[in-house]
Design a protein around this motif. Structure first.
Motif, PDB file in Angstrom:
ATOM      1  N   MET A   2      19.017  26.983  35.963  1.00 41.34           N
ATOM      2  CA  MET A   2      19.451  28.375  36.044  1.00 41.34           C
ATOM      3  C   MET A   2      19.564  29.065  34.681  1.00 41.34           C
ATOM      4  SD  MET A   2      22.563  29.961  38.309  1.00 41.34           S
ATOM      5  CE  MET A   2      21.972  29.090  39.759  1.00 41.34           C
ATOM      6  N   PRO A   3      19.929  28.356  33.594  1.00 43.46           N
ATOM      7  CA  PRO A   3      19.936  29.025  32.284  1.00 43.46           C
ATOM      8  C   PRO A   3      18.534  29.459  31.859  1.00 43.46           C
ATOM      9  CG  PRO A   3      21.128  26.938  32.211  1.00 43.46           C
ATOM     10  CD  PRO A   3      20.371  26.967  33.501  1.00 43.46           C
ATOM     11  N   GLN A   4      18.491  30.297  30.835  1.00 42.44           N
ATOM     12  CA  GLN A   4      17.218  30.791  30.314  1.00 42.44           C
ATOM     13  C   GLN A   4      17.270  30.824  28.797  1.00 42.44           C
ATOM     14  OE1 GLN A   4      17.034  34.682  32.136  1.00 42.44           O
ATOM     15  NE2 GLN A   4      18.614  35.534  30.825  1.00 42.44           N
ATOM     16  N   TYR A   5      16.094  30.857  28.167  1.00 46.32           N
ATOM     17  CA  TYR A   5      16.031  30.950  26.708  1.00 46.32           C
ATOM     18  C   TYR A   5      14.734  31.616  26.298  1.00 46.32           C
ATOM     19  CZ  TYR A   5      15.440  29.792  21.797  1.00 46.32           C
ATOM     20  OH  TYR A   5      15.212  29.889  20.449  1.00 46.32           O
ATOM     21  N   THR A   6      14.858  32.638  25.454  1.00 50.14           N
ATOM     22  CA  THR A   6      13.711  33.320  24.861  1.00 50.14           C
ATOM     23  C   THR A   6      13.826  33.216  23.346  1.00 50.14           C
ATOM     24  OG1 THR A   6      13.608  34.909  26.684  1.00 50.14           O
ATOM     25  CG2 THR A   6      12.465  35.495  24.644  1.00 50.14           C
ATOM     26  N   PRO A   7      12.862  32.621  22.666  1.00 52.42           N
ATOM     27  CA  PRO A   7      12.945  32.504  21.203  1.00 52.42           C
ATOM     28  C   PRO A   7      13.149  33.878  20.554  1.00 52.42           C
ATOM     29  CG  PRO A   7      11.169  31.140  22.037  1.00 52.42           C
ATOM     30  CD  PRO A   7      11.652  31.966  23.200  1.00 52.42           C
ATOM     31  N   PRO A   8      14.106  34.014  19.633  1.00 51.28           N
ATOM     32  CA  PRO A   8      14.419  35.309  19.019  1.00 51.28           C
ATOM     33  C   PRO A   8      13.440  35.662  17.896  1.00 51.28           C
ATOM     34  CG  PRO A   8      15.883  33.653  18.138  1.00 51.28           C
ATOM     35  CD  PRO A   8      15.021  32.950  19.164  1.00 51.28           C
ATOM     36  N   LEU A   9      12.163  35.719  18.225  1.00 48.30           N
ATOM     37  CA  LEU A   9      11.140  35.912  17.199  1.00 48.30           C
ATOM     38  C   LEU A   9      11.278  37.246  16.478  1.00 48.30           C
ATOM     39  CD1 LEU A   9       8.048  34.471  19.138  1.00 48.30           C
ATOM     40  CD2 LEU A   9       9.391  33.348  17.346  1.00 48.30           C
ATOM     41  N   ARG A  10      11.650  38.292  17.225  1.00 45.56           N
ATOM     42  CA  ARG A  10      11.757  39.609  16.582  1.00 45.56           C
ATOM     43  C   ARG A  10      12.836  39.603  15.514  1.00 45.56           C
ATOM     44  NH1 ARG A  10      11.660  43.102  13.732  1.00 45.56           N
ATOM     45  NH2 ARG A  10      11.570  45.363  14.071  1.00 45.56           N
ATOM     46  N   ASP A  11      13.970  38.978  15.799  1.00 50.24           N
ATOM     47  CA  ASP A  11      15.033  38.963  14.794  1.00 50.24           C
ATOM     48  C   ASP A  11      14.679  38.041  13.633  1.00 50.24           C
ATOM     49  OD1 ASP A  11      17.673  40.158  14.263  1.00 50.24           O
ATOM     50  OD2 ASP A  11      18.308  38.078  14.122  1.00 50.24           O
TER      51      ASP A  11
END
Length: 596
Positions: A1-10
């Motif tokens: 259920m958790p999710q993760y998107t790499p914070p590439l923009r930051d």
């Protein structure tokens, strides 16, 4: 259920817009060909590996944990870990920032820092296996003999073998001067190592063909205390001259620690029964050699908590936008629904913004420190190298302690956002809290980091390292002090800089009368120093965002809002911490021990 998107923009914002990583790296001879496109491409692929390969194994690895076969002393990592490690090796990730002389790609440490942040967000327990290996690589690269380097570094670089650091013993943790493991010299130049070690992360597993243990032990003629410690390389399997594996060395896992978190990483009890080892560096100088690995590990633990802060924040935001509960006190914000999304409530926003400010401030400090480390390693200018080394030394305990303290607060806040669902395992939030709490303890407790900062890094050299960093802060304040729109950031930064200078002098004077005053002030002092560093980077990030907010990109608007939140809601913590520092030793020591 958790999710993760790499914070590439930051990450790209910090690397390219805040710190000009390309320009800084191009000035270093080994990285003269680096460019922003290469940096971005590597991080994009690293983000895919972290989010698509490692993240799906995080919860299952936590539930399953590691399994020890007591008959064979072999440990099996959770399902999928071994296959993920094979993909990691196949992709060339272990060699990213390693020396080309041993098969490395020679890319900057800064890139490795960003890769590891993403992997820690995705799966801290898994990431510790290659993370410890990289520390072993660095220690051998700095202090190993040419023969040891040729034998071990190519395999550590490729990821075919992994590494550990074996310091702690059942009767001694931080106080390594008490360790008892013995090293007996042999006629062939090797040593027989005997003793017991505990809390050895990644100490035994089935991910790689061999495990290279770096072990602290005492020679027969060793003086007492920390000045009598030597460092040895002790492989699980003895390498043959052709690089293939020979006989099993008697270094065994005799138990696994049952921890509150990080279950997917094998924290091993290790017994050495006359295991064959080779001296690394000079006799009785092992602690200095091991500090290469220990400092790398301390930066790595800060990075672990940065990763946890980021992933916890992402999940809490997603939940807060979706979960409806009650109405806003000022009236309905979603009149078409039976209740408002909880993100409209002020305290929920405070918890979310706290995590966001700690994540983005920590990322700026961590990447900046990695750039300084690249300068220390690769600059052709001796003075520049030394200045960078001094700054890395100053910032290392702050990164370890301040970022891990912040992650404990942030992950707890993010779990709180979920309400009752926060402590239900399927949502993943309670795992982040458990994992984050451990990071405050190992690789030197945060109290040890605080004593290191105040005692060794600040007072021991008369404040030289702190003053050098303070000059950068003062220059920024002078440059931007005339800007009206920067006043809300510059004024509190300047004020805190002055207060840190006065506080440091005051503690130093007290410590000359009673050294215990350092112990009384150190933890609060480190947190004040951490806020000084964060305030400096948040002010710099606000400057960039102000300059670019006219672009219409909402990224800069969000950055400004977060900066304002940090200065309004988080930085004021320093006032209470400074008062606590000034209260000194007496309130802590006045009560007789019998009354406790």
């Amino acid at each position: 259920m958790p999710q993760y998107t790499p914070p590439l923009r930051d990450m790209q914002f910090v690397l390219h817009e805040l710190l000009d990583a390309e320009g800084s790296l191009k000035a270093l001879p080994p990285h003269a060909e680096i460019d922003a496109q290469t940096i971005n491409a590597v991080l994009e692929e690293g983000g895919k590996f972290a989010s698509q390969v490692l993240f799906p194994l995080n919860q299952s690895g936590d539930r399953e944990g590691c399994t020890l076969d007591k008959a064979t002393h072999e440990v099996q990592a959770p399902a999928g870990f071994k296959q993920a490690y094979a993909q990691y090796v196949e992709g060339g990730w272990p060699s990213l920032s390693c020396d080309p002389a041993y098969g490395g790609q020679g890319l900057p440490v800064t890139l490795n820092q960003c890769l590891y942040e993403m992997m820690n967000s995705a799966n801290q327990a898994w990431t510790m296996y290659p993370g410890l290996s990289h520390g072993a690589y660095e220690a051998l690269h700095a202090h190993g003999s040419p023969e040891l380097q040729q034998r071990y570094l190519p395999k550590l670089t490729s990821g075919e073998w992994t590494g550990t650091m074996c310091l702690t013993e059942p009767h001694c943790g931080t106080d390594l001067g008490l360790l008892r493991t013995k090293a007996e010299p042999q006629d062939d130049g090797s040593y027989r190592i005997s003793g017991s070690k505990i809390f050895i992360s990644a100490g035994e597993h089935d991910l790689a063909a061999n495990i290279v243990h770096l072990v602290l032990a005492r020679l027969p003629d060793a003086p007492a205390g920390s000045k009598g410690i030597s460092l040895f390389v002790v492989p699980k399997f003895l390498p043959k001259d052709d690089g293939s594996l020979g006989e099993r060395n008697p270094v065994f896992c005799t138990g696994l620690e049952h921890k509150m978190g990080i279950h997917g990483n094998a924290t091993a009890q290790i017994t050495l029964e006359g295991a064959k080892g080779w001296l690394v560096g000079q006799p009785h100088k092992g602690l200095a050699a091991m500090f290469v690995m220990m400092n790398a590990a301390r930066l790595g633990v800060g990075n672990q908590s940065l990763g946890l802060t980021e992933v916890a924040y992402q999940n809490a935001v997603a939940y807060a936008k979706d979960r409806i509960q009650m109405r806003a006190l000022s009236g309905p914000k979603a009149p078409d629904q039976p209740a408002d999304p909880i993100i409209v409530h002020p305290d929920v926003r405070k918890m979310l913004l706290t995590a966001r400010a700690f994540a983005e401030g920590g990322r700026a400090m961590a990447i900046y420190t990695a750039l300084q480390l690249d300068t220390e390693l690769a600059s052709s200018d001796d003075a520049e190298r030394q200045a960078a080394a001094d700054e890395v030394a100053l910032l290392t305990p702050i990164i370890k302690a301040f970022i891990t303290d912040n992650a404990w607060l942030a992950t707890s806040h993010c779990m709180q956002v979920f309400g009752g669902h926060g402590y239900i395992a399927e949502w993943g939030m309670e795992q982040y809290v458990r994992d984050a709490r451990i990071n405050m303890i190992y690789e030197g407790t945060n109290t040890i980091q605080s004593l290191d900062l105040l005692g060794r890094k600040v007072l021991a050299d008369g404040g030289k390292k702190l003053k050098a960093f303070g000059k950068k802060v003062a220059q920024f304040v002078e440059d931007e002090g005339v800007s009206e729109e920067m006043q809300e950031f510059i004024n509190p930064l300047a004020d805190l800089g002055d207060k840190v200078t006065k506080l440091t002098t005051e503690i130093g004077m007290k410590a000359m009368r009673n050294p215990d005053e350092v112990g009384a002030a150190a933890v609060d002092y480190l947190r004040v120093a951490g806020h000084l560093v964060f305030a400096y980077f948040w002010a710099r990030m606000a400057k960039v965002a102000l300059e670019k907010q006219g672009s219409g990109d909402p990224f800069y608007t969000a950055k400004l809002h977060t900066a304002r939140f940090y200065f309004a809601k988080l930085l004021p913590e320093t006032a209470g911490l400074i008062r606590s520092c000034r209260a000194g030793l007496e309130p802590l020591m006045a009560m007789d021990e019998a009354l406790f």
